[in-house]
Design a protein around this motif. Structure first.
Motif, short mmCIF file in Angstrom:
data_model
loop_
_atom_site.label_atom_id
_atom_site.label_comp_id
_atom_site.label_asym_id
_atom_site.label_seq_id
_atom_site.Cartn_x
_atom_site.Cartn_y
_atom_site.Cartn_z
N VAL A 168 -5.93 6.16 14.52
CA VAL A 168 -3.97 5.93 14.42
C VAL A 168 -4.51 7.02 13.61
O VAL A 168 -4.89 6.67 12.36
N PRO A 169 -2.80 7.40 13.61
CA PRO A 169 -3.09 9.27 12.10
C PRO A 169 -2.70 7.94 10.77
O PRO A 169 -1.75 7.18 11.10
N GLY A 170 -2.88 8.89 9.81
CA GLY A 170 -2.14 8.41 8.80
C GLY A 170 -3.69 6.77 8.83
O GLY A 170 -3.33 6.56 7.09
N LEU A 171 -4.18 6.54 9.38
CA LEU A 171 -5.43 5.10 9.08
C LEU A 171 -6.71 5.53 8.97
O LEU A 171 -6.43 5.92 10.29
N GLN A 172 -7.41 5.12 7.99
CA GLN A 172 -9.10 5.67 7.46
C GLN A 172 -9.68 4.04 8.10
O GLN A 172 -9.16 2.90 7.40
N SER A 173 -10.40 3.91 8.66
CA SER A 173 -10.67 2.14 9.47
C SER A 173 -12.29 2.17 9.20
O SER A 173 -12.52 3.17 10.19
N SER A 174 -13.06 0.67 9.07
CA SER A 174 -14.71 1.13 8.94
C SER A 174 -14.40 -0.22 9.37
O SER A 174 -13.98 -1.27 8.49
N LEU A 175 -15.32 -0.49 10.42
CA LEU A 175 -16.15 -2.18 10.66
C LEU A 175 -17.54 -1.67 10.55
O LEU A 175 -18.52 -0.81 11.15
N ALA A 227 -3.56 -3.82 -0.88
CA ALA A 227 -3.09 -3.68 -2.31
C ALA A 227 -2.11 -2.00 -1.61
O ALA A 227 -2.00 -1.66 -1.00
N PHE A 228 -0.73 -2.49 -2.34
CA PHE A 228 0.42 -1.70 -1.88
C PHE A 228 0.54 -0.49 -2.64
O PHE A 228 0.95 -0.98 -3.94
N THR A 229 0.88 0.93 -2.66
CA THR A 229 0.98 1.74 -3.82
C THR A 229 1.94 2.98 -3.30
O THR A 229 1.87 3.06 -2.58
N VAL A 230 3.01 2.91 -4.31
CA VAL A 230 4.21 3.23 -4.44
C VAL A 230 3.97 4.74 -4.93
O VAL A 230 3.57 4.69 -6.18
N ARG A 231 4.31 6.20 -4.86
CA ARG A 231 3.84 7.37 -5.76
C ARG A 231 5.05 8.06 -5.61
O ARG A 231 5.10 8.16 -4.47
N TRP A 249 -14.77 -5.70 6.53
CA TRP A 249 -13.01 -4.27 7.40
C TRP A 249 -12.34 -3.74 6.53
O TRP A 249 -12.27 -4.53 5.99
N ASN A 250 -12.46 -2.76 6.61
CA ASN A 250 -12.27 -1.61 5.41
C ASN A 250 -10.84 -0.92 6.19
O ASN A 250 -11.71 -0.11 6.48
N ASN A 251 -9.66 -0.85 5.48
CA ASN A 251 -8.59 -0.01 5.95
C ASN A 251 -8.21 0.97 4.43
O ASN A 251 -7.97 -0.06 3.71
N ARG A 252 -7.56 1.96 4.94
CA ARG A 252 -6.88 2.63 4.21
C ARG A 252 -5.68 3.44 5.38
O ARG A 252 -6.03 4.20 5.56
N TRP A 253 -4.45 3.10 4.97
CA TRP A 253 -3.13 3.24 5.54
C TRP A 253 -2.12 4.08 5.01
O TRP A 253 -2.06 3.52 3.72
N ASN A 254 -1.60 6.04 5.09
CA ASN A 254 -0.82 6.91 4.41
C ASN A 254 -0.17 6.21 5.56
O ASN A 254 0.59 7.41 5.88
N PRO A 255 1.35 5.59 5.43
CA PRO A 255 1.62 5.46 6.78
C PRO A 255 3.05 6.75 6.31
O PRO A 255 3.51 7.32 7.77
N VAL A 256 3.35 6.70 5.59
CA VAL A 256 4.25 8.38 4.51
C VAL A 256 3.64 8.45 3.14
O VAL A 256 3.12 8.30 2.98
#
Length: 718
Positions: free
Chosen positions: A532-539, A616-620, A572-579
């Motif tokens: 999935v573009p922008g998503l790093q996911s591991s299980l 966590a949600f982070t706005v930068r 289950w670990n996820n890192r999503w950078n949609p924008v």
């Protein structure tokens, strides 16, 4: 440049050291360091990895960074957290930086000068057992410690100096030795900074922190970094904590990524008064001894302690044009702790109270060396690494009866000489473009020499050895997806005093000796994907079995060797950078933990938490603004073996809001426990007796989490 910057800590693929960062010239004497302070943004930038070289791809684990993570690690539960992420969320205490490791929860059941409480993979790791930690190349865990085996006090950590955290879970990595069966983390400090910084933090309830750090080139190719931290805090406790902390770092580094060195001098000193866990029956009653009694009250206002840690370390690294890499490091640590606790109040000594002191004085010396090289295994490209890890602890350790911190009796006092030697080797082979194999083995030898100053029957020598094979298979990547299989044997050491003891020092009864090294066996199947573009996911689906569990004993404030255990779970670990301006982290873990043998008492492992989560949600970089909001969940767990009493789950929310006031100035507001929830950091179930009670009462004992707490930080760069 330190050794962590030269190479990644547990990679079995070939790797190259990262180039040294070149800081701006900045002269800053230690004498003025307290006036020059540094903010979380000081460690924002980081170097890019060098291009691939040699017959195999030389890569960096980037797990939870913005780089592509597929194809760069050896397990789904392995990765790296960088400074760019560390600055995005606040930490109430220094040790909470480990909560960036997926699945780790960090709490506290005593004063802020004491080691934290750590939870991971169904372990209440107490103060660090089975999770090995290093900072700037120095081991943190203390074997044969006065308070608990593997005691890991991270209060000397300066989060703003952290360049990255390299983490691994499970006993699958050949470099991982004592205490690393559940996992490990190597916290790498920077050796240079972009500019000097000044930061002042003020918060509720007497919180004050002053931090100064800077670096400069003192001669061509030679850099000096200095940092000094001053802190005090009273906390929400009725008896003020009165924490005072002084913490400093000096690092001299030189050379290049191909060949260089660093040397660091570190010193930390703290003293405090602690409010330890209190019985739930008192909170429910609301009064004690004719006065109101609340969640933040203390039953012994003289509990607390003081500690000191000084160290000198050095490392040298060299990388050849043929891809070979050699690393050598050495360290010396001087450590002191006097800890005063009272967990049972008036159970054993109704007249004076049950306060006791655990005292530890030691010198630690160590040497690590490794060499890696590229070669051919038949027609297949391969890379092998061999290493040596040597550590020697010279310990004076005691358990004393005290009243208001005055010694009234000696339970036991010992001089201990403990030496551990580990040798390891591993080979990584690229069998096919879609398959890598890693085979490793380590051999560990430990020797214990105990001189019991209070009872000659407990003196003696003992030794133990253990061989630990390792295997990893890495399949793919296919469609930006990679599959892992990992298996291995690991271990933790037991307290040296238990390996020679024949008599209980308090009761005089006979006791059995414990083995010096206790084996653990683990397996893991994992997948990591970026389909999935922008998503790093591991299980990861994992299993870990121990020959002997270390269990917390509430009335003694210590741990003891206990029954064998078995655990399995899912992470289950996820890192999503949609924008570009939004980052979402979601880490979820479930664990099933049980004793492995039959016992009428039951099969539940006390304090083995079933579920943990962090979202966590982070706005930068929204103009001058940045912000983060984190939900942190610590699930329920059995408090006794038959599961009839369980801890209460807790959910807290932390907020960070930052605004740049200029090019080098920023104001940051941190709010912990934003919704002011009445939750507990830790819960135990054991028998205690209050002054005035005529018999022991089995009860839940809790240490409350801090109420809503706000801190404001002003950071200025020079």
């Amino acid at each position: 440049m330190n050794i962590e910057e030269a190479s990644m800590a547990d990679m079995t693929i070939s790797m190259h050291a990262r180039p040294c960062a070149v800081a701006r010239a900045a002269s800053m004497a230690l004498g003025t360091c307290a006036a020059l302070l540094m903010s979380p943004q000081a460690a924002f930038a980081h170097d890019a990895p060098e291009p691939p070289e040699g017959p195999m791809q030389h890569v960096e684990v980037t797990g939870r960074h913005y780089d592509n993570a597929v194809g760069t690690s050896d397990a789904a539960s392995q990765g790296v957290v960088r400074a760019e992420l560390l600055k995005s969320r606040p930490a109430l205490r220094p040790g909470e930086v480990l909560e960036f490791v997926p699945g780790v929860i960090v709490t506290q059941h005593s004063g802020d000068g004491k080691a934290n409480q750590y939870f991971l993979r169904g372990f209440n790791l107490d103060h660090g057992t089975d999770f090995a930690t290093t900072v700037n190349g120095l081991p943190v865990n203390m074997p044969t410690h006065a308070h608990g085996q593997g005691y890991s006090d991270l209060n000397f950590l300066i989060p703003e100096l952290v360049e990255r955290i390299e983490y691994r879970k499970g006993p699958y990595f050949a470099r991982g030795g004592d205490f690393s069966a559940a996992g490990s983390a190597d916290i790498a400090y920077r050796s240079t900074l972009e500019q000097p910084f000044a930061a002042l933090t003020l918060g509720q309830r007497g919180y004050q922190r002053l931090l100064g750090a800077g670096s400069g080139e003192i001669s061509p190719g030679l850099s000096l970094l200095g940092a000094l931290e001053l802190q005090r805090n009273d906390g929400p406790w009725t008896t003020p904590e009165g924490l005072h902390k002084v913490n400093g770092v000096l690092t001299l580094s030189g050379g290049t990524a191909a060949q260089g060195f660093s040397a660091s001098l570190m010193h930390y000193d703290a003293h405090w008064t602690s409010t330890d866990q209190i019985p739930q029956r008192l909170i429910d009653a609301g009064t004690f001894d004719g006065r109101p009694f609340g969640r933040f009250d203390s039953l012994d206002p003289t509990d607390g302690g003081n500690t000191r840690r000084s160290s000198l370390s050095a490392e040298w690294h060299r990388r050849g044009d043929d891809g070979s890499a050699t690393r050598v490091s050495a360290y010396a640590i001087d450590y002191r702790l006097k800890l005063f606790s009272n967990f049972t109040y008036a159970l054993e000594r109704p007249g004076q109270g049950d306060q006791f002191s655990q005292q530890d004085s030691r010198q630690v010396y160590g040497l690590n060396a490794s060499h890696a090289l590229d070669h051919q295994l038949g027609s297949l490209p391969a890379r092998s690494e061999f290493g040596l890890q040597l550590r020697h602890d010279r310990i004076r350790v005691g358990l004393l009866d005290t009243a208001a911190r005055q010694v009234t009796g000696i339970t036991r006092e010992d001089r201990v000489r403990q030496t551990s030697l580990g040798l390891y080797g591993q080979t990584s082979v690229e069998v096919a473009p879609w398959l890598r194999t890693i085979v490793g083995v380590r051999a560990d030898q430990a020797r214990f020499d105990v001189d019991s100053l209070s009872n000659a029957a407990n003196a003696g020598t003992a030794s133990a050895h253990l061989f630990s094979p390792k295997l990893s298979l890495i399949f793919g990547p296919w469609s930006k997806t990679e599959v892992f299989f990992n298996a291995g044997r690991g271990f933790h050491s037991n307290d040296a005093r238990g390996t020679t003891a024949t008599v209980d020092p308090r009761t005089g009864g006979a006791v059995d000796k414990v083995p010096g090294l206790v084996a653990a066996r683990g397996q893991e199947i994992g997948v990591r994907t970026e389909v999935v573009p922008g998503l790093q996911s591991s299980l990861a689906l994992w299993k870990l079995d121990f020959d002997s569990e270390l269990v917390y004993v509430g009335d003694a404030g210590a741990t003891e060797a206990n029954r064998p255990s078995k655990r399995h779970g899912v992470e289950w670990n996820n890192r999503w950078n949609p924008v570009p301006w939004l980052l979402v982290d979601a880490d979820l873990a479930w664990t099933h933990a049980r004793f492995a043998d039959a016992d009428p008492a039951g099969d539940r492992i006390p304090n083995a938490v079933d579920k943990v989560a962090s979202v966590a949600f982070t706005v930068r970089d929204l103009g001058p603004w940045s912000a983060s909001l984190q939900w942190r969940y610590l699930g329920s767990g059995a408090l006794i073996e038959d599961n009839s009493v369980r801890s209460r789950a807790s959910l807290t929310t932390n907020l960070r809001l930052g605004r740049k006031l200029g090019k080098d100035t920023e104001l940051t507001l941190d709010v912990f426990n934003l919704f002011n929830r009445r939750v507990n950091d830790i819960e135990y179930f054991y028998a205690s007796q209050l002054p005035g009670e005529t018999a022991p009462v089995a009860d839940r004992h809790v240490h409350p989490a801090e109420p809503r707490t706000a801190r404001l930080t002003l950071r200025v760069g020079f």
